[in-house]
Design a protein around this motif. Structure first.
Motif, PDB file in Angstrom:
ATOM      1  N   PHE A   1      21.664 133.287 -39.376  1.00 13.13           N
ATOM      2  CA  PHE A   1      21.528 133.493 -38.096  1.00 13.13           C
ATOM      3  C   PHE A   1      22.553 132.439 -37.146  1.00 13.13           C
ATOM      4  CE2 PHE A   1      19.024 132.229 -33.875  1.00 13.13           C
ATOM      5  CZ  PHE A   1      19.263 133.690 -33.490  1.00 13.13           C
ATOM      6  N   ALA A   2      22.715 131.299 -37.758  1.00 13.13           N
ATOM      7  CA  ALA A   2      23.495 130.544 -36.983  1.00 13.13           C
ATOM      8  C   ALA A   2      25.128 130.993 -36.820  1.00 13.13           C
ATOM      9  CB  ALA A   2      23.659 129.042 -37.339  1.00 13.13           C
ATOM     10  N   LEU A   3      25.436 131.645 -38.113  1.00 12.57           N
ATOM     11  CA  LEU A   3      26.781 132.066 -38.230  1.00 12.57           C
ATOM     12  C   LEU A   3      26.897 133.367 -37.190  1.00 12.57           C
ATOM     13  CD1 LEU A   3      27.229 132.101 -41.818  1.00 12.57           C
ATOM     14  CD2 LEU A   3      28.382 130.629 -40.247  1.00 12.57           C
ATOM     15  N   TRP A   4      25.949 134.173 -37.144  1.00 14.53           N
ATOM     16  CA  TRP A   4      25.992 135.349 -36.234  1.00 14.53           C
ATOM     17  C   TRP A   4      25.898 134.883 -34.773  1.00 14.53           C
ATOM     18  CZ3 TRP A   4      22.020 137.040 -32.896  1.00 14.53           C
ATOM     19  CH2 TRP A   4      22.371 138.375 -32.459  1.00 14.53           C
ATOM     20  N   LEU A   5      25.275 134.110 -34.399  1.00 18.62           N
ATOM     21  CA  LEU A   5      25.318 133.295 -33.069  1.00 18.62           C
ATOM     22  C   LEU A   5      26.439 132.799 -32.734  1.00 18.62           C
ATOM     23  CD1 LEU A   5      21.814 131.928 -32.287  1.00 18.62           C
ATOM     24  CD2 LEU A   5      23.267 133.022 -30.447  1.00 18.62           C
ATOM     25  N   THR A   6      26.980 132.135 -33.713  1.00 21.33           N
ATOM     26  CA  THR A   6      28.342 131.595 -33.441  1.00 21.33           C
ATOM     27  C   THR A   6      29.678 132.498 -33.419  1.00 21.33           C
ATOM     28  OG1 THR A   6      27.928 129.671 -34.876  1.00 21.33           O
ATOM     29  CG2 THR A   6      30.094 130.104 -34.547  1.00 21.33           C
ATOM     30  N   HIS A   7      29.588 133.669 -33.971  1.00 17.51           N
ATOM     31  CA  HIS A   7      30.412 134.858 -33.993  1.00 17.51           C
ATOM     32  C   HIS A   7      30.371 135.442 -32.497  1.00 17.51           C
ATOM     33  CE1 HIS A   7      31.692 138.905 -34.730  1.00 17.51           C
ATOM     34  NE2 HIS A   7      32.598 138.429 -35.122  1.00 17.51           N
TER      35      HIS A   7
ATOM     36  N   ALA B   1      30.809 124.716 -33.166  1.00 20.51           N
ATOM     37  CA  ALA B   1      30.507 123.839 -34.515  1.00 20.51           C
ATOM     38  C   ALA B   1      29.524 122.963 -34.524  1.00 20.51           C
ATOM     39  CB  ALA B   1      31.939 122.829 -34.432  1.00 20.51           C
ATOM     40  N   LEU B   2      28.935 122.697 -33.237  1.00 22.90           N
ATOM     41  CA  LEU B   2      27.664 121.948 -33.224  1.00 22.90           C
ATOM     42  C   LEU B   2      26.534 122.916 -33.539  1.00 22.90           C
ATOM     43  CD1 LEU B   2      28.060 119.753 -29.967  1.00 22.90           C
ATOM     44  CD2 LEU B   2      27.780 119.087 -32.199  1.00 22.90           C
ATOM     45  N   LEU B   3      26.511 124.193 -33.068  1.00 25.48           N
ATOM     46  CA  LEU B   3      25.576 124.913 -33.698  1.00 25.48           C
ATOM     47  C   LEU B   3      25.614 125.235 -35.185  1.00 25.48           C
ATOM     48  CD1 LEU B   3      23.365 127.262 -32.670  1.00 25.48           C
ATOM     49  CD2 LEU B   3      25.339 128.791 -32.438  1.00 25.48           C
ATOM     50  N   ILE B   4      26.735 125.537 -35.881  1.00 28.34           N
ATOM     51  CA  ILE B   4      26.611 125.379 -37.121  1.00 28.34           C
ATOM     52  C   ILE B   4      26.241 124.227 -37.975  1.00 28.34           C
ATOM     53  CG2 ILE B   4      28.107 125.839 -39.134  1.00 28.34           C
ATOM     54  CD1 ILE B   4      29.752 127.550 -37.607  1.00 28.34           C
ATOM     55  N   ASN B   5      26.699 123.167 -37.544  1.00 28.10           N
ATOM     56  CA  ASN B   5      26.511 121.789 -38.048  1.00 28.10           C
ATOM     57  C   ASN B   5      24.941 121.623 -37.868  1.00 28.10           C
ATOM     58  OD1 ASN B   5      28.794 121.128 -38.817  1.00 28.10           O
ATOM     59  ND2 ASN B   5      29.357 120.053 -37.201  1.00 28.10           N
ATOM     60  N   ARG B   6      24.206 121.701 -36.678  1.00 28.00           N
ATOM     61  CA  ARG B   6      22.870 121.541 -36.466  1.00 28.00           C
ATOM     62  C   ARG B   6      22.073 122.676 -37.343  1.00 28.00           C
ATOM     63  NH1 ARG B   6      18.790 119.065 -36.697  1.00 28.00           N
ATOM     64  NH2 ARG B   6      17.210 119.249 -35.132  1.00 28.00           N
ATOM     65  N   CYS B   7      22.383 123.758 -37.585  1.00 28.69           N
ATOM     66  CA  CYS B   7      21.373 124.831 -38.058  1.00 28.69           C
ATOM     67  C   CYS B   7      21.771 124.614 -39.534  1.00 28.69           C
ATOM     68  CB  CYS B   7      21.979 126.200 -37.848  1.00 28.69           C
ATOM     69  SG  CYS B   7      21.286 126.598 -36.150  1.00 28.69           S
ATOM     70  N   GLN B   8      22.652 123.944 -40.258  1.00 31.33           N
ATOM     71  CA  GLN B   8      22.851 123.767 -41.572  1.00 31.33           C
ATOM     72  C   GLN B   8      22.783 122.513 -42.107  1.00 31.33           C
ATOM     73  OE1 GLN B   8      26.690 125.439 -42.527  1.00 31.33           O
ATOM     74  NE2 GLN B   8      26.020 127.198 -42.471  1.00 31.33           N
ATOM     75  N   GLN B   9      22.312 121.534 -41.100  1.00 31.95           N
ATOM     76  CA  GLN B   9      22.026 120.279 -41.473  1.00 31.95           C
ATOM     77  C   GLN B   9      23.327 119.409 -42.379  1.00 31.95           C
ATOM     78  OE1 GLN B   9      19.308 122.384 -42.469  1.00 31.95           O
ATOM     79  NE2 GLN B   9      18.503 121.953 -40.273  1.00 31.95           N
TER      80      GLN B   9
END
Length: 184
Positions: free
Chosen positions: A50-56, A166-174
């Protein structure tokens, strides 16, 4: 005159948008794969889709979202076109999660890149032209600074929102290993 109208209709063409969305998804996957360790590369995509889709989506529609704020429109208006968002999501899914990574392998070929790179360049030029026209319509033809700002943001909107992605991916993937730096 006819050639000018034909060129302005290119970004609305299905194949044009398909190549553009696949190219953005390919760049995102390649950037994330380059930052991940070889042991974590496959699990990197599986952990938070979901985080990757949102980032895309954020990287695809970043310029339009930012410019809509400047032009007095709703920032999420580009996401109101459901068929376009669906096509964007399908391209993301195929690049990231196709069986045996067939679509990703196909998209990494030189032939695809020779098709997709000019499409992205033409799309960027036409979007800048559209933004300059809209800014001139909203702010007036003699407001040079707003026209330049809107054109610049439309030309490099994804670059401005990459830290947010990048913050979205980092936050969702810890993790602090993900960096998003798309190259054109």
């Amino acid at each position: 005159m006819c050639e000018n109208l034909w060129l302005k209709q290119l970004p609305n063409h299905f194949i044009f948008r398909l190549l553009h969305y696949c190219h953005i998804a390919l760049q995102l996957r390649d950037e994330l794969a380059g930052k991940a360790t070889p042991q974590r590369r496959h699990s990197y995509y599986q952990s938070q889709p979901f985080a990757l889709w949102l980032t895309h989506l954020l990287l695809t529609y970043a310029a339009d979202m930012l410019v809509n704020v400047l032009l007095g429109a709703l920032p999420l208006e580009p996401l109101s076109n459901a068929p376009d968002v669906l096509l964007c999501s399908i391209c993301w899914y195929l690049i990231f999660y196709s069986p045996y990574d067939m679509v990703h392998a196909l998209a990494r070929t030189l032939g695809f890149r020779l098709l997709a790179a000019p499409v992205n360049a033409i799309n960027q030029l036409l979007v800048i032209d559209r933004g300059i026209y809209e800014a001139g319509r909203v702010y007036g033809q003699h407001a040079i600074l707003p026209i330049l700002v809107v054109g610049t943001i439309l030309g490099s909107g994804a670059e401005l929102l990459k830290p947010v992605a990048a913050l979205l991916i980092n936050r969702c993937q810890q993790s602090s290993a993900a960096f998003v730096k798309l190259s054109t």
